[in-house]
Design a protein around this motif. Structure first.
Motif, PDB file in Angstrom:
ATOM      1  N   THR A  82       0.814  -1.220   0.000  1.00 26.19           N
ATOM      2  CA  THR A  82       0.000   0.000   0.000  1.00 26.19           C
ATOM      3  C   THR A  82       0.851   1.276   0.000  1.00 26.19           C
ATOM      4  O   THR A  82       0.592   2.201  -0.785  1.00 26.19           O
ATOM      5  N   GLU A 129      -5.795  -1.043  -4.574  1.00 28.25           N
ATOM      6  CA  GLU A 129      -5.954   0.221  -3.844  1.00 28.25           C
ATOM      7  C   GLU A 129      -6.842   1.126  -4.680  1.00 28.25           C
ATOM      8  O   GLU A 129      -6.625   1.272  -5.887  1.00 28.25           O
ATOM      9  N   ALA A 302      -5.152  -6.606   0.597  1.00 23.49           N
ATOM     10  CA  ALA A 302      -4.130  -7.483   0.002  1.00 23.49           C
ATOM     11  C   ALA A 302      -4.385  -8.911   0.441  1.00 23.49           C
ATOM     12  O   ALA A 302      -4.871  -9.156   1.557  1.00 23.49           O
ATOM     13  N   MET A 303      -4.067  -9.839  -0.461  1.00 18.38           N
ATOM     14  CA  MET A 303      -4.265 -11.261  -0.182  1.00 18.38           C
ATOM     15  C   MET A 303      -2.892 -11.940  -0.167  1.00 18.38           C
ATOM     16  O   MET A 303      -2.023 -11.594  -0.968  1.00 18.38           O
TER      17      MET A 303
HETATM   18  P1  HAM Z   1      -1.583  -7.488   5.858  1.00 16.54           P
HETATM   19  O1  HAM Z   1      -2.745  -7.957   6.628  1.00 16.54           O
HETATM   20  O2  HAM Z   1      -0.352  -7.142   6.609  1.00 16.54           O
HETATM   21  O3  HAM Z   1      -2.093  -6.229   5.038  1.00 16.54           O
HETATM   22  O4  HAM Z   1      -1.206  -8.557   4.743  1.00 16.54           O
HETATM   23  C1  HAM Z   1      -2.168  -9.054   3.834  1.00 16.54           C
HETATM   24  C2  HAM Z   1      -2.035 -10.563   3.715  1.00 16.54           C
HETATM   25  O5  HAM Z   1      -0.685 -10.915   3.389  1.00 16.54           O
HETATM   26  C3  HAM Z   1      -2.329 -11.321   4.994  1.00 16.54           C
HETATM   27  O6  HAM Z   1      -3.707 -11.510   5.177  1.00 16.54           O
HETATM   28  C4  HAM Z   1      -1.613 -12.643   4.722  1.00 16.54           C
HETATM   29  O7  HAM Z   1      -2.423 -13.495   3.938  1.00 16.54           O
HETATM   30  C5  HAM Z   1      -0.409 -12.216   3.899  1.00 16.54           C
HETATM   31  N1  HAM Z   1       0.807 -12.193   4.743  1.00 16.54           N
HETATM   32  C6  HAM Z   1       1.184 -11.236   5.612  1.00 16.54           C
HETATM   33  N2  HAM Z   1       2.361 -11.547   6.194  1.00 16.54           N
HETATM   34  C7  HAM Z   1       2.733 -12.745   5.676  1.00 16.54           C
HETATM   35  C8  HAM Z   1       3.868 -13.607   5.866  1.00 16.54           C
HETATM   36  N3  HAM Z   1       4.869 -13.292   6.693  1.00 16.54           N
HETATM   37  N4  HAM Z   1       3.916 -14.774   5.166  1.00 16.54           N
HETATM   38  C9  HAM Z   1       2.932 -15.103   4.309  1.00 16.54           C
HETATM   39  N5  HAM Z   1       1.847 -14.319   4.074  1.00 16.54           N
HETATM   40  C10 HAM Z   1       1.750 -13.166   4.749  1.00 16.54           C
HETATM   41  C11 HAM Z   1      -1.329  -5.478   4.214  1.00 16.54           C
HETATM   42  O8  HAM Z   1      -0.226  -5.792   3.849  1.00 16.54           O
HETATM   43  C12 HAM Z   1      -2.033  -4.235   3.712  1.00 16.54           C
HETATM   44  N6  HAM Z   1      -1.104  -3.522   2.812  1.00 16.54           N
HETATM   45  C13 HAM Z   1      -3.328  -4.576   3.020  1.00 16.54           C
HETATM   46  C14 HAM Z   1      -4.039  -3.379   2.472  1.00 16.54           C
HETATM   47  C15 HAM Z   1      -4.042  -2.955   1.194  1.00 16.54           C
HETATM   48  N7  HAM Z   1      -4.765  -2.535   3.180  1.00 16.54           N
HETATM   49  C16 HAM Z   1      -5.235  -1.588   2.376  1.00 16.54           C
HETATM   50  N8  HAM Z   1      -4.777  -1.829   1.169  1.00 16.54           N
END
Ligand code: HAM
Length: 403
Positions: A82, A129, A302-303
């Motif tokens: 983001t 976004e 994000a997924m």
């Molecule tokens: P986040 O919840 O930190 O949000 O990450 C989104 C997804 O990334 C999580 O639900 C998970 O599936 C995956 N994820 C996070 N950390 C890991 C990891 N260490 N290993 C594997 N998968 C992982 C964000 O990053 C925000 N930027 C989302 C967002 C976009 N909000 C607004 N716009």
């Protein structure tokens, strides 16, 4: 032997099939919702993440791959997508242009976390976004988009929903939460004691069970929302109800990044173990101005692709294209020539070693070819090629000029 670093995986073979299947599917959905691709750098100034994700978050406080580059710049590998998209949005002056701008992206993110199943140090996200839309319909659309992608992947989920309020109601709530935390301060963990001053609402998703038992009695943000936030949250729930999206309200869902306001959501799966969050997002109406842009409402999600790859139900891939091989080493030149001509419009795998028919058939099966085509001594002499349709299980010998 040099191995990959802990928490950093190679993606190949069957996994790569899942990976690209997901990206193609999610890309199609994002395009159907009117989103356009954006690519931002993997490396950014560290300050970008400090000012957006927030210094009090674990991501910035503990997990960044941060270093000084050869030009003495403080840089880090992006821990999420983001912040970079918002930086690009402001840098390209799209905030000044006004209007609506919708982007999607996918790529590697880096977090120096303790690796375990479903938790990597280099992982991939698919994210979107949306800028310029303050209507809560856009929040609902984000949620429906994730639900759409998950449905198309055959993945079941639970959707958790919360509202984090805005600058009108959040500060007041924060004060009442801090008073509550002070009343149990002697009993809470060290992390929560630190969070009390850095970002008190983060105590609510502390993983320590004793802390959790204490916070049951904490004031709930959802009961302190101002009129505007309350109305939006009610409307959001109503839109989701109307569109058949089932959700749970989780008043402790605060998300691990500091930029959110109002809508916050997380999709979780009960089938992949403790790292159950498969997607997360929410509204972040203040972030553009925090990064020196003109105030612009924004929302996104994000997924986590690796977590989704564990769950995806892949459609059976139909047999495709040609496998061409020789039974005689003198026919290999011809095999390569035929392969080149067929490749103009078809998928073709060929073998450079002369082998018996059984071995060629096995190899053709392995690459999921539709036709196994073999040239032996007789075929070379007669100017023909032996072809087996592995789908219809029929065999034929045809003239090379008809191939
Ligand atoms: P986040 O919840 O930190 O949000 O990450 C989104 C997804 O990334 C999580 O639900 C998970 O599936 C995956 N994820 C996070 N950390 C890991 C990891 N260490 N290993 C594997 N998968 C992982 C964000 O990053 C925000 N930027 C989302 C967002 C976009 N909000 C607004 N716009």
């Amino acid at each position: 032997m040099i191995k990959s670093l802990r928490g950093m995986n190679d993606i190949l073979s069957e996994d790569y099939g899942r990976f690209t299947y997901f990206i193609n599917l999610a890309t199609k959905v994002a395009q159907n919702y009117g989103f356009h691709f954006i690519e931002t750098p993997l490396l950014e100034e560290t300050a970008l993440f400090k000012r957006s994700v927030g210094e009090s978050s674990d991501i910035v406080g503990k997990e960044m791959y941060q270093f000084t580059d050869k030009g003495e710049n403080d840089v880090c590998l992006r821990p999420e997508g983001t912040a970079g998209v918002v930086r690009a949005f402001v840098q390209k002056k799209l905030d000044k242009a006004g209007g609506t701008h919708r982007f999607f992206y996918h790529g590697s993110m880096f977090r120096y976390e303790r690796p375990q199943k479903g938790r990597l140090r280099q992982f991939h996200q698919f994210g979107v976004e949306s800028f310029g839309v303050d209507s809560v319909y856009e929040d609902a659309t984000m949620i429906m988009m994730v639900a759409d992608i998950l449905k198309k992947c055959g993945i079941g989920y639970r959707l958790q929903l919360n509202s984090l309020g805005d600058q009108n109601c959040m500060p007041q709530y924060r004060d009442s939460l801090v008073s509550f935390i002070e009343s149990v301060e002697d009993e809470i963990c060290e992390d929560c004691q630190r969070r009390k001053t850095t970002n008190p609402i983060r105590v609510l998703d502390c993983k320590n069970t004793h802390c959790q038992s204490l916070y049951v009695n904490a004031p709930k943000l959802i009961n302190s929302l101002c009129g505007a936030c309350e109305d939006d949250f009610t409307k959001l729930k109503q839109i989701l109800d109307t569109n058949g999206i089932v959700y749970e309200i989780d008043t402790n869902l605060v998300r691990g990044l500091d930029y959110y306001s109002k809508t916050a959501f997380e999709f979780v799966s009960d089938n992949i173990g403790s790292q159950s969050a498969i997607a997360g997002g929410g509204r972040y109406d203040r972030l553009v101005e925090f990064l020196d842009g003109r105030p612009t409402p924004a929302v996104g999600f994000a997924m986590g692709i690796e977590r989704l790859m564990e769950l995806i139900v892949m459609p059976e891939s139909p047999r495709e294209g040609y496998y061409i091989g020789a039974m005689d080493s003198n026919a290999v030149d011809l095999v390569v020539k035929l392969a080149q001509s067929k490749r103009l419009t078809n998928k073709v795998v060929c073998d450079y070693k002369a082998k018996n028919l059984k071995k060629h058939l096995n190899a053709a099966d392995k690459v999921n070819a539709k036709f196994c085509c073999v040239i032996g001594e007789n075929e070379k002499k007669d100017g023909t090629i032996w072809i087996k349709n592995l789908e219809a299980k029929s065999e034929n010998i045809i003239l090379l000029k008809d191939f």
